[in-house]
Design an enzyme around this catalytic site. Structure first.
Site, mmCIF file in Angstrom:
data_model
loop_
_atom_site.group_PDB
_atom_site.id
_atom_site.type_symbol
_atom_site.label_atom_id
_atom_site.label_comp_id
_atom_site.label_asym_id
_atom_site.label_seq_id
_atom_site.Cartn_x
_atom_site.Cartn_y
_atom_site.Cartn_z
ATOM 1 N N ASP A 60 0.803 -1.229 0.000
ATOM 2 C CA ASP A 60 0.000 0.000 0.000
ATOM 3 C C ASP A 60 0.837 1.281 0.000
ATOM 4 O O ASP A 60 1.821 1.394 0.747
ATOM 5 C CB ASP A 60 -0.882 0.066 1.242
ATOM 6 C CG ASP A 60 -1.775 -1.145 1.431
ATOM 7 O OD1 ASP A 60 -1.649 -2.107 0.652
ATOM 8 O OD2 ASP A 60 -2.576 -1.129 2.367
ATOM 9 N N SER A 121 -0.749 0.440 7.309
ATOM 10 C CA SER A 121 -1.082 1.582 6.460
ATOM 11 C C SER A 121 -1.681 2.750 7.239
ATOM 12 O O SER A 121 -2.266 2.585 8.309
ATOM 13 C CB SER A 121 -2.064 1.150 5.372
ATOM 14 O OG SER A 121 -1.440 0.279 4.468
#
Length: 526
Positions: A60, A121
C-alpha cells in the site's frame, strides 16, 4: 555374551546404516544451501515510469504529502526480504511523479522483548499550526497516523509518530496508541484538516463490520467518535483503506461533492468502490443510499489507493498499489499505479468518477520518453492488422499510447495487439468491443499461467461519444493500465511477457478508423 553370526551381521548392517544416516544429516544443511533455488533477477519486468522500491517488498501507498516542492511517498515495505513481513514505512520523493529518490526507511517496525508492532497503512499530515504540540509554529511537524499491528496480541490500534526533519525520520509519540478498541481488525486511518469545523478528521476501517468510522480531533492526539458510514455497496469481504475526498464536479470549482473510497477483496480479486455524497464535518451521507457498487477500477490488481490532497492547483491525485499476481519479480516485489487526477462528471446515470493519468506525469514525459506521432489523420483499418514496430524508436514493452478511434454500426472490435511475439502466436489484446459496448483487456492466449480463468478477460462498460472512443494504453513491462474516454473507465492488470514479445500492432474487426494516435516510448536504446 556371545551372539549368533546372523545377529552380528544384522548389528553390523544397522551400524553401517546409522553411520550413513549421520553423514547425510551432517551434510544436509550444505546440500540444502547448494540445492536451494537462488532468486533470478527479472529486469525485463521492472517498470520504467512507475514507482518500484530499489529492492524488497512493497504494497500500500501511505502518507502521501506534497512538501517543499516534492511529492512524498511513504509505502508499506519489508526492508529485509522480497516478501511480505516486517512491515515498515519505506520512503521516496519525486518532483514529477516519474523519477524517484529513494530514502532510508522512515518508520521501522517496533521490536520489544514482549511484543512486536508492525507499521501498517495510514496517512501523514503537515501540522501547519502545530496543533499537536509536537513541533513549533516556526517549524511545524509532519505527523504520521497509522495502524500499529501487534500480531502476538492479535490487536490493531491507531498510532502516531512525528517528524521534525521534514518527514525524513520519525519518533513514536509516547502515549500511543491514540485509539484502541481492542479489536483485531481495525485499520488504515486517513486524516485531513476540515476547515469549517477547524478540526482534524479521520476515516478508519471497521473491517468486519463493513463500516468506516469517522473521528474528530483538535490536536491529532485526542480523538472523538463522530459517526459511522456503512454497511453499503459491496460487503462480501472486509473493508480496508478508507478515505474521504472533496472533488470538483464538471470542472467547476464552485461545485464540489465528497467521495468515500473503500478497498475490499472483490469476487475476482481486488476491488475499490466509491460512494458520492456530502460531508458536513460529522457525517458522510451517500447520495445513492448505499444501493450501488461503483468500481474505481475494473481490473484485477488496483488496490489500497489513497490520494495526495495538497498537490498544487488543488489537485487530488490518486495512487494505488498494483498487486503482482502469481509471478515472482526480483530484486523487488510490487509497484505503484500511474497517479490519477480525480474529478466528478455528470452523466445520465448520475455523478461518476473520472480518473485521468495525472497532468503532473504527462507534462514531464518529454524528459524521459521519445514521442513518435504515428498517424495524425483518419486512416481506415477495416478488417486488418497494421504492424507499428517499424514506427517505434526502440524495441521493448515500456510505452504509452494515446488513440482515438472512429466506430460505426459495422465495427466489431478495434484496438491494439501488445506484447506480441515474432510468430504472432502470443499477445494481449486491448481495445473497444463495439458489439458489447465494452472497453476490454484480453489476456487469454498469453497469461493463462499467471491469472485465474475468470480474469483472463477484463471489461468495463463504455459508450462512444459522437462515434468516437478514446483509449490510453499504458504498457510498462509488467503493468498494463487502460483508460477509456478520458478516464471514465479504467482497467488495470499485470502481465509478464517473454523477452522477445515486444511487437505492437493496431487492428480492427469490421469497419473502423484511427482518428488520431501517438506513442510515448520509454524503452532504452540497446
Amino acid at each position: 555374551m556371545h551372539l549368533p553370526k546372523q545377529s552380528v551381521y544384522v548389528l553390523t548392517v544397522q551400524a553401517m546404516l546409522r553411520n550413513k544416516l549421520i553423514t547425510i544429516l551432517l551434510l544436509l544443511p550444505a546440500a540444502k544451501g547448494y540445492c536451494q533455488k537462488q532468486p533470478v533477477p527479472t529486469p525485463l519486468w521492472r517498470p520504467q515510469y512507475h514507482f518500484t522500491p530499489e529492492k524488497n517488498w512493497t504494497n500500500d501507498p501511505n502518507g502521501l504529502l506534497f512538501l517543499n516542492g516534492e511529492y512524498q511517498l511513504y509505502y508499506q515495505h519489508n526492508p529485509f526480504e522480497n516478501k511480505w513481513g516486517h512491515m515498515s514505512w519505506g520512503h521516496a520523493t519525486s518532483k514529477d511523479l516519474i523519477s524517484w529518490k529513494h530514502l532510508p526507511v522512515a518508520i521501522p517496525e517496533i521490536v520489544h522483548p514482549d511484543t512486536t508492532t508492525w507499521i501498517y497503512s495510514g496517512s501523514a499530515v503537515l501540522d501547519k499550526n502545530n496543533t499537536s504540540g509536537l513541533g513549533t509554529k516556526e517549524k511545524p511537524p509532519v505527523v504520521a497516523i497509522f495502524t500499529g499491528d501487534q500480531p502476538k496480541q492479535h490487536k490493531e490500534s491507531q498510532f502516531i509518530a512525528y517528524s521534525n526533519d521534514n518527514g525524513i525520520s520519525f519518533k513514536q509519540y509516547s502515549s500511543t496508541p491514540v485509539i484502541d478498541l481492542n479489536k483485531s481488525d481495525f485499520r488504515d486511518p486517513n486524516v485531513f484538516w476540515y476547515e469549517p469545523t477547524r478540526q482534524w478528521i479521520m476515516t478508519v476501517s471497521m473491517v468486519n463490520e463493513h463500516m468506516v468510522r469517522i473521528y474528530g480531533s483538535s490536536n491529532l492526539k485526542d480523538w472523538t467518535k463522530l459517526s459511522d458510514f456503512g454497511p453499503a455497496g459491496y460487503t462480501r469481504n472486509g473493508w480496508e483503506c478508507p478515505s474521504l475526498l472533496p472533488l470538483v464536479v464538471d470542472n467547476d470549482p464552485k461545485k464540489v461533492k465528497w467521495v468515500m473510497f473503500v478497498s475490499s477483496g472483490g469476487d475476482h480479486g481486488p476491488l475499490i468502490q466509491y460512494f458520492v455524497g456530502d460531508f458536513d464535518g460529522t457525517t458522510f451521507k451517500d447520495d445513492n443510499a448505499g444501493k450501488l457498487v461503483l468500481p474505481v477500477d475494473y481490473g484485477d490488481c488496483f488496490y489500497a489507493a489513497i490520494a495526495w490532497r495538497d498537490a498544487p492547483q488543488n489537485k487530488k491525485i490518486l495512487l494505488g498499489w498494483l498487486q503482482d499476481g502469481r509471478r515472482e519479480t526480483y530484486p523487488w516485489k510490487g509497484q505503484m499505479s500511474i497517479p490519477h487526477d480525480l474529478s466528478l462528471k455528470t452523466t445520465d446515470e448520475g455523478l461518476r468518477l473520472v480518473q485521468e493519468p495525472s497532468s503532473v506525469v504527462t507534462k514531464a514525459m518529454g524528459k524521459y520518453a521519445a514521442q513518435k506521432v504515428l498517424l495524425t489523420k483518419n486512416l481506415p483499418i477495416n478488417d486488418t492488422r497494421i504492424n507499428l514496430n517499424k514506427e517505434r524508436p526502440y524495441s521493448g514493452n515500456s510505452y504509452w499510447i494515446n488513440a482515438e478511434f472512429e466506430v460505426t454500426k459495422d465495427t466489431k472490435k478495434v484496438g491494439f495487439n501488445i506484447v506480441e511475439n515474432p510468430d504472432i502466436t502470443k499477445n494481449v489484446n486491448v481495445g473497444y468491443d463495439a458489439e458489447n459496448g465494452q472497453l476490454f483487456i484480453d489476456c487469454t492466449i498469453s497469461e493463462m499461467g499467471n491469472k485465474s480463468r475468470q480474469n483472463l478477460t477484463q471489461t468495463a462498460p463504455m459508450k462512444p461519444e459522437n462515434g468516437v472512443v478514446k483509449i490510453q494504453v499504458l504498457v510498462d513491462n509488467s503493468s498494463l493500465e487502460v483508460f477509456g474516454n478520458g478516464g471514465e473507465k479504467v482497467i488495470s492488470t499485470m502481465i509478464y511477457p517473454d523477452g522477445n514479445a515486444t511487437n505492437l500492432s493496431v487492428f480492427a474487426e469490421g469497419k473502423a478508423a484511427i482518428k488520431w494516435m501517438n506513442i510515448w516510448d520509454f524503452n532504452q536504446k540497446k
